[in-house]
Design a protein around this motif. Structure first.
Motif, PDB file in Angstrom:
ATOM      1  N   GLU A  67       5.249  -7.079   2.411  1.00 38.68           N
ATOM      2  CA  GLU A  67       4.309  -6.111   3.013  1.00 38.68           C
ATOM      3  C   GLU A  67       4.949  -4.744   3.132  1.00 38.68           C
ATOM      4  N   ARG A  68       4.272  -3.729   2.622  1.00 39.82           N
ATOM      5  CA  ARG A  68       4.692  -2.340   2.809  1.00 39.82           C
ATOM      6  C   ARG A  68       3.464  -1.490   3.124  1.00 39.82           C
ATOM      7  N   ASP A  69       3.493  -0.848   4.291  1.00 42.55           N
ATOM      8  CA  ASP A  69       2.432   0.061   4.719  1.00 42.55           C
ATOM      9  C   ASP A  69       1.051  -0.594   4.676  1.00 42.55           C
ATOM     10  N   ALA A  70       1.018  -1.887   4.938  1.00 40.99           N
ATOM     11  CA  ALA A  70      -0.251  -2.621   4.850  1.00 40.99           C
ATOM     12  C   ALA A  70      -0.358  -3.656   5.962  1.00 40.99           C
ATOM     13  N   GLY A  71       0.340  -3.418   7.067  1.00 35.72           N
ATOM     14  CA  GLY A  71       0.411  -4.424   8.114  1.00 35.72           C
ATOM     15  C   GLY A  71      -0.932  -4.832   8.681  1.00 35.72           C
ATOM     16  N   GLU A  72      -1.783  -3.866   8.977  1.00 36.55           N
ATOM     17  CA  GLU A  72      -3.069  -4.176   9.602  1.00 36.55           C
ATOM     18  C   GLU A  72      -3.942  -5.021   8.681  1.00 36.55           C
ATOM     19  N   ARG A  73      -3.998  -4.628   7.411  1.00 39.92           N
ATOM     20  CA  ARG A  73      -4.838  -5.371   6.473  1.00 39.92           C
ATOM     21  C   ARG A  73      -4.245  -6.751   6.191  1.00 39.92           C
ATOM     22  N   LEU A  74      -2.928  -6.821   6.078  1.00 36.90           N
ATOM     23  CA  LEU A  74      -2.298  -8.107   5.811  1.00 36.90           C
ATOM     24  C   LEU A  74      -2.525  -9.071   6.973  1.00 36.90           C
ATOM     25  N   PHE A  88       0.828  -1.202   0.000  1.00 35.02           N
ATOM     26  CA  PHE A  88       0.000   0.000   0.000  1.00 35.02           C
ATOM     27  C   PHE A  88       0.865   1.257   0.000  1.00 35.02           C
ATOM     28  N   ASN A  89       2.175   1.080  -0.219  1.00 30.83           N
ATOM     29  CA  ASN A  89       3.096   2.211  -0.313  1.00 30.83           C
ATOM     30  C   ASN A  89       3.141   2.736  -1.732  1.00 30.83           C
ATOM     31  N   ARG A  90       3.371   1.829  -2.678  1.00 29.49           N
ATOM     32  CA  ARG A  90       3.483   2.254  -4.072  1.00 29.49           C
ATOM     33  C   ARG A  90       2.206   2.019  -4.874  1.00 29.49           C
ATOM     34  N   PRO A 126      -4.199  -1.860  -8.027  1.00 32.23           N
ATOM     35  CA  PRO A 126      -5.267  -1.428  -7.112  1.00 32.23           C
ATOM     36  C   PRO A 126      -5.361  -2.349  -5.892  1.00 32.23           C
ATOM     37  N   ARG A 127      -5.654  -1.772  -4.753  1.00 33.04           N
ATOM     38  CA  ARG A 127      -5.665  -2.552  -3.517  1.00 33.04           C
ATOM     39  C   ARG A 127      -6.634  -3.729  -3.529  1.00 33.04           C
ATOM     40  N   PRO A 128      -7.846  -3.589  -4.074  1.00 33.42           N
ATOM     41  CA  PRO A 128      -8.728  -4.767  -4.123  1.00 33.42           C
ATOM     42  C   PRO A 128      -8.129  -5.923  -4.931  1.00 33.42           C
ATOM     43  N   GLN A 129      -7.397  -5.602  -5.995  1.00 29.44           N
ATOM     44  CA  GLN A 129      -6.763  -6.657  -6.787  1.00 29.44           C
ATOM     45  C   GLN A 129      -5.575  -7.264  -6.048  1.00 29.44           C
ATOM     46  N   GLN A 130      -4.847  -6.442  -5.306  1.00 33.46           N
ATOM     47  CA  GLN A 130      -3.767  -6.980  -4.470  1.00 33.46           C
ATOM     48  C   GLN A 130      -4.327  -7.988  -3.466  1.00 33.46           C
TER      49      GLN A 130
END
Length: 268
Positions: free
Chosen positions: A133-140, A101-103, A107-111
């Motif tokens: 994981e980059r800037d997506a710890g909570e969602r991951l 979620f850094n770069r 799109p996030r839904p596709q990730q």
């Protein structure tokens, strides 16, 4: 001392003319086995070919997966192709997959969709997972939690996050990969404190070559690229900040990597 480098981008163009020499330098430096990273289907196939072409023993293995940067290309054909790759003997983990979620190159839904389907494939085939994981710890964490009880193992590769995220990963019994980021006096200071919180049996070392050249390395290579032969510098920095001897750290991190990826002993 023997080391295992769990993350090497050996098919990177910067290594194209010297892959054999890079491997020879790694072996001479005590890096006895390497896991080559697959970041999309083409790169995963290339990593597997390098294992088959350059290794006459039990030194080279690989991962196969689709990185979040390429998640927009994920479809049912991707899943079928990846399933085939993961049945190859040299391929030891699903990945590199995860969330960035850094770069946000995809799109996030596709990730999230690509990541969830790769986790499902890892459950089906009972393979460990190599996670980005980059800037997506909570969602991951939320996504992995849904699969964790059915996954054999998972490692967050090149961990650079904060304490709360690290504790979340450890609560899920994940492994943590540490790179030369810890050697960086500009952005790795927080990691120098956190690395002592990683339990024995959950810590593994990686170069992420040709990226993340340890800034403490002396002398610095003229070409400016990182390579597996420099993994002992990561070992030195991690041992220093954990208050362990290099020999002790090498022993338990190598044992963890060998168990995680199911790597055979070199005399097998």
């Amino acid at each position: 001392m023997q080391l295992i480098d769990i993350g090497v981008n050996l098919n990177h163009p910067s290594f194209a003319s010297q892959r054999e020499a890079v491997l020879e330098r790694a072996y001479a430096a005590g890096v006895c086995q390497l896991v080559l990273t697959g970041t999309n289907l083409d790169e995963s196939e290339a990593a597997l070919r390098l294992c088959q072409e350059l290794d006459e023993g039990n030194r080279l293995f690989s991962t196969a997966g689709v990185h979040p940067h390429d998640a927009s290309q994920w479809n049912s054909a991707s899943a079928a192709a990846l399933r085939g790759l993961l049945k190859e003997e040299r391929v030891r983990a699903v990945g590199e997959c995860g969330l960035d979620f850094n770069r946000d190159f995809s799109p996030r839904p596709q990730q999230e969709k690509a990541f969830e389907e790769q986790l499902a494939l890892a459950v089906e085939l009972q393979r460990p997972v190599f996670i980005h994981e980059r800037d997506a710890g909570e969602r991951l964490l939320a996504i992995v939690k849904e699969f964790r009880d059915r996954l054999p193992a998972a490692v967050v590769h090149c961990f650079t996050g904060e304490r709360r995220t690290l504790y979340g990963y450890l609560d899920l019994d994940l492994h943590i990969g540490i790179t030369g980021w810890i050697c960086d006096e500009r952005r790795g200071i927080h990691l120098q404190e956190l690395v002592r919180e990683i339990p024995r049996g959950r810590l593994m070392l990686e170069s992420d070559a040709p990226y993340l050249l340890p800034r403490t390395l002396r002398p610095k290579p003229k070409h400016g690229h990182n390579e597996p032969a420099f993994l002992p510098e990561v070992l030195r920095c991690v041992a220093q900040h954990r208050g362990e001897s290099e020999v002790d750290l090498a022993e338990h991190s190598t044992a963890s990597a060998r168990q995680f990826f199911g790597l055979p002993p070199l005399d097998a």
